[in-house]
Design an enzyme around this catalytic site. Structure first.
Site, short mmCIF file in Angstrom:
data_model
loop_
_atom_site.label_atom_id
_atom_site.label_comp_id
_atom_site.label_asym_id
_atom_site.label_seq_id
_atom_site.Cartn_x
_atom_site.Cartn_y
_atom_site.Cartn_z
N ASN A 23 40.63 45.17 37.59
CA ASN A 23 40.06 46.52 37.68
C ASN A 23 38.70 46.53 38.38
OD1 ASN A 23 39.55 45.07 35.19
ND2 ASN A 23 38.30 46.80 34.58
N HIS A 24 38.04 45.37 38.53
CA HIS A 24 36.74 45.32 39.22
C HIS A 24 36.84 44.80 40.65
CE1 HIS A 24 34.70 46.43 35.61
NE2 HIS A 24 35.07 45.35 34.94
N HIS A 74 39.42 38.78 27.98
CA HIS A 74 38.44 37.68 27.87
C HIS A 74 38.54 36.84 26.60
CE1 HIS A 74 35.32 39.32 30.96
NE2 HIS A 74 36.45 40.00 31.09
N HIS A 86 41.96 39.89 31.47
CA HIS A 86 41.11 41.08 31.35
C HIS A 86 40.37 41.18 30.03
CE1 HIS A 86 39.50 45.12 31.86
NE2 HIS A 86 40.09 45.49 30.74
N HIS A 115 46.97 41.97 34.28
CA HIS A 115 45.58 42.24 33.92
C HIS A 115 45.53 43.53 33.10
CE1 HIS A 115 41.37 41.28 34.82
NE2 HIS A 115 41.16 42.58 34.83
N GLU A 169 38.07 38.04 39.12
CA GLU A 169 37.53 39.39 39.32
C GLU A 169 36.08 39.55 38.89
OE1 GLU A 169 38.60 42.85 37.29
OE2 GLU A 169 38.44 41.97 35.32
FE FE2 Z 1 39.21 43.22 34.11
#
Ligand code: FE2
Length: 224
Positions: free
Chosen positions: A32-33, A143, A141, A116, A4
């Site tokens: 989400n991106h 990281h 998500h 995610h 993403e």
């Molecule tokens: Fe994300």
């Protein structure tokens, strides 16, 4: 792989998605991106291997489930869901997960979910819910690779966050000074991707042809 943020730290382009597939990724999941970059909607509508969260809503292009074949011919279903804690989701993942996993199990013995999400509690809960129903529940998500890779009693591998492939001399990929300035001042700051301490992170799951996981180990390789 989750892709993403391959487009310079936010989103993905059709060209980069093709590049990931050409590099050997069997399925690319998003988050989400997903729709940050132009042209990706049409690409997702046509793609069978690049998927977006299944709970992204009925009006968004793309699909949330991909079925591919492993080298030994065993079918592998890959699912993508977005967590609902601290993220805007059109549909709760908890509403759709049962049907989605059932759909996946009808097509493949090996089922992998990229969940995610922002919150550890939600990711741990999802892994527990799917214990015995999925091969692996991999969190993404946040990281930061978590220290909880495990195989649960029902045979489902899980980790709360697989980590980040990218520059770790940063604030989750962004040049630290820029992220700190944004947090300290509350003013808009244009984020730039950092470059130091690049690592490949992920998780290695072993399983039988029945889809039951036998091991789950975090992967962390320094490349700079
Ligand atoms: Fe994300």
């Amino acid at each position: 792989m989750n892709g993403e943020n391959v487009a310079d730290g936010a989103g993905i382009t059709p060209k980069l998605a093709d590049k990931l597939l050409a590099a050997g990724a069997d399925v690319v999941t998003l988050g989400n991106h997903t729709y940050r970059r132009g042209g990706i909607g049409d690409y997702l509508a046509a793609s069978e291997r690049v998927i977006r969260p299944a709970n992204a809503g009925a009006w968004t292009p793309g699909r949330g489930l991909a079925v591919v074949e492993a080298r030994n011919g065993v079918k592998v279903a890959v699912l993508n869901l977005l967590g609902s804690l601290y993220l805007d989701v059109p549909v709760s993942p908890w509403e759709v997960v049962d049907e989605l996993v059932e759909q996946a199990r009808a097509q493949a013995p090996v089922v992998v979910l990229d969940f995610h999400g922002e919150a550890t509690s939600e990711k741990v809960a999802m892994a527990r819910l799917l214990d015995g129903k999925a091969t692996a529940v991999i969190g993404t998500h946040t990281h930061v690779q978590t220290n909880d890779a495990r195989v649960q009693p029902g045979g489902t591998a899980a980790i709360t966050d697989a980590g980040m492939t990218g520059p770790h001399d940063s604030v989750i990929g962004v040049i630290a000074e820029l992220a700190i300035r944004s947090m300290r001042t509350g003013m808009p700051v244009r984020f730039e991707t950092a470059s130091g301490d690049v690592r490949i992170e992920g998780v290695l799951v072993e399983c039988g042809t029945d889809g039951r996981a036998t091991s789950c180990e975090p992967v962390r390789v320094s490349v700079s």
